[in-house]
Motif scaffolding. Structure first.
Motif, PDB file in Angstrom:
ATOM      1  N   VAL A  54      -8.412  88.383  39.225  1.00 62.11           N
ATOM      2  CA  VAL A  54      -8.074  89.256  40.353  1.00 62.11           C
ATOM      3  C   VAL A  54      -6.809  90.048  40.052  1.00 62.11           C
ATOM      4  N   GLN A  55      -6.866  91.334  40.326  1.00 63.71           N
ATOM      5  CA  GLN A  55      -5.687  92.195  40.266  1.00 63.71           C
ATOM      6  C   GLN A  55      -5.539  92.850  41.630  1.00 63.71           C
ATOM      7  N   ALA A  56      -4.465  92.523  42.338  1.00 68.56           N
ATOM      8  CA  ALA A  56      -4.249  93.100  43.659  1.00 68.56           C
ATOM      9  C   ALA A  56      -3.552  94.448  43.529  1.00 68.56           C
ATOM     10  N   PHE A  57      -3.911  95.363  44.415  1.00 70.04           N
ATOM     11  CA  PHE A  57      -3.229  96.646  44.510  1.00 70.04           C
ATOM     12  C   PHE A  57      -2.706  96.793  45.927  1.00 70.04           C
ATOM     13  N   VAL A  81      -8.475 102.572  46.741  1.00 73.35           N
ATOM     14  CA  VAL A  81      -9.525 102.156  45.814  1.00 73.35           C
ATOM     15  C   VAL A  81      -9.461 102.995  44.543  1.00 73.35           C
ATOM     16  N   THR A  82      -9.362 104.301  44.707  1.00 70.44           N
ATOM     17  CA  THR A  82      -9.318 105.201  43.546  1.00 70.44           C
ATOM     18  C   THR A  82      -8.080 104.946  42.696  1.00 70.44           C
ATOM     19  N   GLU A  83      -6.940 104.806  43.346  1.00 70.84           N
ATOM     20  CA  GLU A  83      -5.679 104.599  42.618  1.00 70.84           C
ATOM     21  C   GLU A  83      -5.690 103.244  41.912  1.00 70.84           C
ATOM     22  N   GLY A 108     -13.613 106.115  48.658  1.00 66.26           N
ATOM     23  CA  GLY A 108     -13.235 105.563  47.364  1.00 66.26           C
ATOM     24  C   GLY A 108     -14.353 104.759  46.729  1.00 66.26           C
ATOM     25  N   LEU A 109     -15.096 104.017  47.557  1.00 62.05           N
ATOM     26  CA  LEU A 109     -16.206 103.227  47.029  1.00 62.05           C
ATOM     27  C   LEU A 109     -17.325 104.126  46.511  1.00 62.05           C
ATOM     28  N   LEU A 110     -17.601 105.214  47.220  1.00 61.20           N
ATOM     29  CA  LEU A 110     -18.616 106.156  46.759  1.00 61.20           C
ATOM     30  C   LEU A 110     -18.237 106.766  45.416  1.00 61.20           C
ATOM     31  N   LYS A 111     -16.959 107.054  45.268  1.00 61.62           N
ATOM     32  CA  LYS A 111     -16.473 107.659  44.025  1.00 61.62           C
ATOM     33  C   LYS A 111     -16.461 106.648  42.880  1.00 61.62           C
TER      34      LYS A 111
END
Length: 323
Positions: free
Chosen positions: A61-64, A76-78, A103-106
């Motif tokens: 897991v990597q949290a943002f 999401v994108t970043e 972001g999920l669509l992209k």
């Protein structure tokens, strides 16, 4: 002009291609981007517990942590710009998930849900456990499955969009009340509003028909559950390629109170003063612009043009027949 059913969205292919790389949901070697809405009802206090639950389930897991003011879609994108992820995990409620859609669509990756919000309607529609450990196990082990999106005036949603009573309720139900009182906040706000509900005229255009009706609410459901306990239709699913629509054409507020048990079960279509049907495209027109509530947020106004985006995203969830 009556609307024609929308063609399958072009964005469905990248999501399915991304999911194809994960034949099963096995967490072995999988790396997840985790984004938690710290403002969700349980977000701040459960951020560390969420990461721990995912790791215990076998995921790297990597949290943002998005900066103040950044939308969940942009987060999401970043976050994915770091590279090397095969799934996105969103921790929050239905509003957080709705905000993540662009972001999920992209991204073209399957996503998982950690239900940390007030109602968690999408998680319940998909059969995802509402406890952290159970939801984490699903994200780590369940194969991704397609989920549809509804779209109204260019705004996508998972659960339901509506005009009338529920849109007015969304305007009155402040985020602080939701955070403090949880589902009780919905009930308190609804009781204060129900006696003021008044019918209005709306034109429904669908499947070659034009219908002019008096209603207090029109709901266009993509998923099954909404509003912290209501059900669009008892057999609705967020992956069935159909909108479930109902119009509450009651004349008196007390009839709405009588309808509540049916609204919770999704059987309101059996009432003579409830119009219910299924479609893939719809337009709603009102004499004056009315706000449209999508997944609990006011995002646009009438006239409202709806189209369905079948299998637009892939989500880690139990198979539809698991329950």
């Amino acid at each position: 002009m009556p609307l024609q059913p929308a063609a399958s969205s072009a964005v469905a292919c990248p999501q399915q291609a991304g999911a194809a790389a994960i034949a099963t949901g096995s967490g072995a070697g999988a790396r997840a981007l985790l984004i938690i809405n710290q403002k969700a009802r349980s977000g701040a206090e459960q951020a560390e517990a969420a990461a721990a639950a995912l790791r215990a389930a076998g995921l790297a897991v990597q949290a943002f942590d998005p900066p103040e003011g950044m939308s969940c879609g942009d987060a999401v994108t970043e976050g994915l710009a770091q590279g090397g992820f095969d799934r996105v995990v969103i921790g929050g409620g239905d509003g957080t998930l709705n905000a993540a859609i662009p972001g999920l669509l992209k991204a073209g990756l399957p996503f998982g849900i950690l239900p940390l919000g007030t109602a968690n309607d999408l998680a319940r529609s998909l059969g995802i456990p509402l406890d952290l450990e159970g939801a984490a196990r699903v994200i780590a082990t369940a194969a991704p499955r397609p989920v549809d999106l509804g779209e109204v005036n260019g705004h996508c949603y998972f659960n339901v969009a509506s005009i009338g009573f529920s849109a007015e309720l969304a305007a009155e139900l402040k985020s602080e009340a939701k955070k403090r009182f949880g589902k009780l906040g919905y009930a308190v706000a609804a009781l204060g509003l129900v006696r003021r509900a008044r019918p209005f005229t709306v034109v429904l255009m669908h499947d070659g028909a034009v219908e002019r009706v008096r209603t207090i609410q029109v709901s266009v459901g993509n998923g099954k559950h909404y509003g912290g306990g209501m059900t669009v239709a008892e057999d609705a699913r967020p992956d069935d390629g159909l909108f479930d629509v109902y119009s509450l054409e009651v004349r008196h507020w007390w009839r709405l109170l009588m309808l509540l048990p049916w609204l919770r079960r999704g059987t309101q279509g059996s009432w003579r003063d409830v119009r219910a049907f299924r479609t893939t495209a719809l337009e709603l027109r009102t004499r004056r612009p009315r706000p449209v509530n999508t997944d609990g947020e006011l995002t646009t106004r009438t006239p409202a043009v709806f189209r369905l985006r079948p299998a637009a995203l892939m989500v880690h969830a139990p198979p539809p027949d698991a329950g």
